[in-house]
Design a protein around this motif. Sequence first.
Motif, PDB file in Angstrom:
ATOM      1  N   ILE A  67       0.834  -1.202   0.000  1.00  0.00           N
ATOM      2  CA  ILE A  67       0.000   0.000   0.000  1.00  0.00           C
ATOM      3  C   ILE A  67       0.868   1.252   0.000  1.00  0.00           C
ATOM      4  O   ILE A  67       0.611   2.224  -0.731  1.00  0.00           O
ATOM      5  CB  ILE A  67      -0.939   0.018   1.227  1.00  0.00           C
ATOM      6  CG1 ILE A  67      -1.902  -1.170   1.203  1.00  0.00           C
ATOM      7  CG2 ILE A  67      -1.715   1.331   1.294  1.00  0.00           C
ATOM      8  CD1 ILE A  67      -2.895  -1.168   0.094  1.00  0.00           C
ATOM      9  N   MET A  68       1.922   1.239   0.804  1.00  0.00           N
ATOM     10  CA  MET A  68       2.831   2.380   0.866  1.00  0.00           C
ATOM     11  C   MET A  68       3.571   2.575  -0.463  1.00  0.00           C
ATOM     12  O   MET A  68       3.773   3.698  -0.916  1.00  0.00           O
ATOM     13  CB  MET A  68       3.845   2.188   1.994  1.00  0.00           C
ATOM     14  CG  MET A  68       3.280   2.352   3.393  1.00  0.00           C
ATOM     15  SD  MET A  68       2.888   4.092   3.784  1.00  0.00           S
ATOM     16  CE  MET A  68       1.171   4.197   3.317  1.00  0.00           C
ATOM     17  N   ALA A  69       3.961   1.463  -1.073  1.00  0.00           N
ATOM     18  CA  ALA A  69       4.643   1.545  -2.372  1.00  0.00           C
ATOM     19  C   ALA A  69       3.712   2.137  -3.423  1.00  0.00           C
ATOM     20  O   ALA A  69       4.150   2.894  -4.300  1.00  0.00           O
ATOM     21  CB  ALA A  69       5.123   0.155  -2.797  1.00  0.00           C
ATOM     22  N   HIS A  70       2.426   1.802  -3.327  1.00  0.00           N
ATOM     23  CA  HIS A  70       1.429   2.390  -4.229  1.00  0.00           C
ATOM     24  C   HIS A  70       1.391   3.906  -4.061  1.00  0.00           C
ATOM     25  O   HIS A  70       1.420   4.654  -5.060  1.00  0.00           O
ATOM     26  CB  HIS A  70       0.053   1.788  -3.934  1.00  0.00           C
ATOM     27  CG  HIS A  70      -1.082   2.490  -4.603  1.00  0.00           C
ATOM     28  ND1 HIS A  70      -1.602   2.094  -5.813  1.00  0.00           N
ATOM     29  CD2 HIS A  70      -1.795   3.594  -4.232  1.00  0.00           C
ATOM     30  CE1 HIS A  70      -2.581   2.909  -6.160  1.00  0.00           C
ATOM     31  NE2 HIS A  70      -2.726   3.828  -5.222  1.00  0.00           N
ATOM     32  N   TYR A 115       3.593   0.420 -10.327  1.00  0.00           N
ATOM     33  CA  TYR A 115       4.850   0.824  -9.699  1.00  0.00           C
ATOM     34  C   TYR A 115       5.080   0.054  -8.399  1.00  0.00           C
ATOM     35  O   TYR A 115       6.208  -0.381  -8.108  1.00  0.00           O
ATOM     36  CB  TYR A 115       4.830   2.326  -9.406  1.00  0.00           C
ATOM     37  CG  TYR A 115       6.079   2.816  -8.718  1.00  0.00           C
ATOM     38  CD1 TYR A 115       7.203   3.193  -9.449  1.00  0.00           C
ATOM     39  CD2 TYR A 115       6.138   2.896  -7.330  1.00  0.00           C
ATOM     40  CE1 TYR A 115       8.363   3.626  -8.825  1.00  0.00           C
ATOM     41  CE2 TYR A 115       7.289   3.323  -6.682  1.00  0.00           C
ATOM     42  CZ  TYR A 115       8.389   3.690  -7.436  1.00  0.00           C
ATOM     43  OH  TYR A 115       9.537   4.107  -6.789  1.00  0.00           O
ATOM     44  N   ALA A 116       4.032  -0.113  -7.615  1.00  0.00           N
ATOM     45  CA  ALA A 116       4.156  -0.811  -6.332  1.00  0.00           C
ATOM     46  C   ALA A 116       4.583  -2.258  -6.525  1.00  0.00           C
ATOM     47  O   ALA A 116       5.390  -2.785  -5.746  1.00  0.00           O
ATOM     48  CB  ALA A 116       2.826  -0.748  -5.580  1.00  0.00           C
ATOM     49  N   THR A 132       8.028  -3.597  -4.871  1.00  0.00           N
ATOM     50  CA  THR A 132       8.004  -4.630  -3.828  1.00  0.00           C
ATOM     51  C   THR A 132       8.197  -6.041  -4.388  1.00  0.00           C
ATOM     52  O   THR A 132       8.712  -6.920  -3.689  1.00  0.00           O
ATOM     53  CB  THR A 132       6.671  -4.602  -3.071  1.00  0.00           C
ATOM     54  OG1 THR A 132       5.593  -4.931  -3.966  1.00  0.00           O
ATOM     55  CG2 THR A 132       6.428  -3.226  -2.467  1.00  0.00           C
ATOM     56  N   GLY A 133       7.752  -6.259  -5.635  1.00  0.00           N
ATOM     57  CA  GLY A 133       7.828  -7.597  -6.218  1.00  0.00           C
ATOM     58  C   GLY A 133       6.933  -8.603  -5.516  1.00  0.00           C
ATOM     59  O   GLY A 133       7.155  -9.817  -5.601  1.00  0.00           O
ATOM     60  N   ASP A 134       5.931  -8.121  -4.814  1.00  0.00           N
ATOM     61  CA  ASP A 134       5.091  -8.997  -3.992  1.00  0.00           C
ATOM     62  C   ASP A 134       3.643  -8.945  -4.472  1.00  0.00           C
ATOM     63  O   ASP A 134       2.817  -8.196  -3.948  1.00  0.00           O
ATOM     64  CB  ASP A 134       5.188  -8.566  -2.523  1.00  0.00           C
ATOM     65  CG  ASP A 134       4.662  -9.625  -1.566  1.00  0.00           C
ATOM     66  OD1 ASP A 134       3.929 -10.537  -2.025  1.00  0.00           O
ATOM     67  OD2 ASP A 134       4.977  -9.547  -0.361  1.00  0.00           O
TER      68      ASP A 134
END
Length: 421
Positions: free
Chosen positions: A275-278, A364-365, A369-371
């Motif tokens: 969520i933060m990466a988003h 992008y997220a 993160t690759g998750d």
Amino acid sequence: MAKKWGISALLLFGVYALAMYFYIFHSGGSSIPAALKGTVADPAMFMNEHELLLSGEYSKIRNFLFFVATPFEWLVYFLILLVGLSFMLEKWSAALSKWTIVKNVIYLFLLSLLTYIVLFPMDYYSFSLSKKYGISTQSFSSWMRDGVIDFWVNFGMTVIVVLVLYWLIKKSTKRWWLYAWLLTIPFSIFIMFIQPVVIAPLYNDFYPLKNKELETKILSLAEQANIPAEHVFEVNMAEKTNALNAYVTGVGRNSRIVLWDTTLNRLSDKEILFIMAHEMGHYVEKHIYFGMAGYIFMTLIGLWLTSRIMTWIIARYGKVLKIKKINDISSLPLFLLITSVLLFASSPLSNYFSRYQESRADHYAIELTGDKEAAVTAFQKLTKSGLSEVNPSLLVKWFRYTHPPMLERIYKVADQTSIEE
């Protein structure tokens, strides 16, 4: 003629509301595509039967309220003009003060109070609905407190904007829209700058993230994204809602990374990091600046159209609407009516670009993160917590959805072929 117009407006609103009722409750809605049934995007795979039932009911009622509430507000403004109430409020204000500024402030207060009272039942019903379906955990007193804060914050900003606006109209009845637009640029930037540190704390308490281990992970992610950040904030939303959220807000040194405590309580660290990466994706791709540029451009078009439409309506129907001149403060309901209609009409376009940006931030997220698994489970939990409609009908999507529907978001992050817009 005024009586005929009033009856026609009421009948038109009634027919529209009835049409929207049948569209939302009896058109069949949008089912899950056969190819996605049984996949991670299918709500039946992560919501139980009761949750699915509640989600369907809650979404339909909320969608109907959305499509009815805004035209009802137009009706209110129209009737305020038609019955001469706006003209009367101006006369009462003039009787209380000879100073133009004070007179206009009194008028604005009376108009704001009137519209607040008239629209209150619908606002209260929305609050009661969210309580009934377990979305809101807020007490009535807390909700009323937020409503009072809303009233005074909006009133304060309205006073500034309207006093300047009508001063410009008085100075130049032909080019006021251009001068007003030029002033909206610094004003909008100023509001964005103070919102995280002045306005938002009026409603909730913000404090540094207590989980320092998680904060370290988030700041490490921010460093990978080349985002200057020293702190992550959490906000006490559990006393108001069961919904989940996180966001980055503000500009410059007043920008903040914020997590709702509901998100912290119900998502895993990996899901929170996605969520933060988003949110970081919005920062990296400069969506806030593109959004601001789009808002400024749309404001220019909107003010120009409002100027043309107001001038035409007052010249042709000013007598019926009890408006003598465009620079009379009593013409404000007409200004609010026109701008609201234009904003509503333009929302499919602005929502389309917003959905595109949200889709880019999701992409992008995933790259950061690759998750994908955390992304999918985070979206599933967000859907459950808000009883979100994963695959809305076309009109609902166009007018309501600033984010892609969850069916699309889960489908895309699961690395499957994208769904057509």
